[in-house]
Enzyme design. Sequence first.
Site, PDB file in Angstrom:
ATOM      1  CB  ALA A 208      58.631 -11.220 -35.060  1.00  0.00           C
ATOM      2  N   GLY A 212      57.621 -11.933 -28.597  1.00  0.00           N
ATOM      3  CA  GLY A 212      58.331 -11.935 -27.171  1.00  0.00           C
ATOM      4  C   GLY A 212      59.706 -11.651 -27.516  1.00  0.00           C
ATOM      5  CE  LYS A 213      63.736 -16.371 -28.852  1.00  0.00           C
ATOM      6  NZ  LYS A 213      62.573 -17.103 -28.529  1.00  0.00           N
ATOM      7  CG  ASP A 231      56.054 -14.989 -38.179  1.00  0.00           C
ATOM      8  OD1 ASP A 231      56.855 -15.529 -37.257  1.00  0.00           O
ATOM      9  OD2 ASP A 231      55.109 -15.826 -38.658  1.00  0.00           O
ATOM     10  CG  ASP A 258      52.914 -13.275 -49.419  1.00  0.00           C
ATOM     11  OD1 ASP A 258      52.020 -13.213 -48.330  1.00  0.00           O
ATOM     12  OD2 ASP A 258      53.057 -12.447 -50.374  1.00  0.00           O
ATOM     13  CB  CYS A 332      62.610 -23.557 -28.625  1.00  0.00           C
ATOM     14  SG  CYS A 332      61.290 -23.537 -29.744  1.00  0.00           S
TER      15      CYS A 332
END
Length: 391
Positions: A208, A212-213, A231, A258, A332
């Site tokens: 995450a 944003g997503k 995350d 982790d 990306c």
Amino acid sequence: MTPAARVQAAIEILDLVIAAARNNGAPADRIVADWFKARRFAGSGDRRAVRDLVFRTIRACGEVPENGRAAMLLLAAGDATLSDLFDGSRHAPAPIASHEVPAHSGVAPAWLVEALALSGIDGPEATALLDRAPLDIRVNMLRAGRAELPPGGERTVAPNGWRYPHGTPIEDTAAWREGMIEVQDTGSQLACEAASARPGESVIDLCAGGGGKTLALAAAMEGLGRLLATDTDRTRLSRLPPRAERAGANLIEIRLLDPNREAQQLADWQGQADAVLVDAPCSGTGTWRRNPEARWRLTPSQLERYVAVQARLLDVAATLVRPGGRLIYVTCSLLDAEGAGQAQAFLDRVGPGWTAEPLALPAGRPRGPGVRLTPGHDGTDGFFIARFRAL
């Protein structure tokens, strides 16, 4: 500051940017900001001019320059007005000597240019990676109607997307303060559309980051269902709660994981998720318009590590998806090793229990088992997007 002093300031900042790129230091944006914090005498016009000069120079240099002066000499070689400012006056750069060699121009370091070409990114597609990016926003349907959209925007191909000129102070607007809009590239918005999240579903955003997503998924779910944001980066994940509060995304659960223990720490979700989004860590070759010095930081060994992490996260995500559910893989990056090649390798590993689904996105072109968006073709950041279905 005089024009010549601005050039010298840009050279000094470029020295810091180059050192940071070689040693995995701070990003260029932060270096520029910190440099001016220590020099309060510089006015807003000086800051804009110097920053523009720094980033024009970064975009011009392919290989990592030897130093800031060599980088600036490359820009000056094609601009007589700029080269005349190397006059040795007070606060100005020293005159250009006949033996000085400018930095090399180009899209990226040679090994990356080759890797991009092998992935179908060359010519105008490659040079477009260094254009200046516009400012895209997503209208947050959880807050729709709370404030008017800022003027000056135009619709994008994303269902709730609008585009504004670069530098628009969007975060100064009432629409942003009241959570009606979020800054999000159109390509990123389309990646969330590919997830097809619906109200009442159970969804995981496995990587995450700052969320944003996650916020886009929450809006698509109309605030109904379960949405888990995870995350391994505590700092990035800590940015999500205030963003979620402003956006009215109250369904989001947050879990810090982790590294290498994600599967154990998500055991309660095994086989339960309707959809898992894997926006995996990657080289970021699709985001150079925003972070042009990033191409100086990447090495072949780092790329190999990204590819290994992506494969591991895909395998973790597959265990979380219920039968009939979907796994959405996003990077990306424009390199096939992180995109089409990675997606095909996943299908080869998991066998007939999974299938790649065609994506009917309003932008992008097919690439392997997914779709790829590029700045040159689609006007978005570069993305690879694939959706897999558990049979």
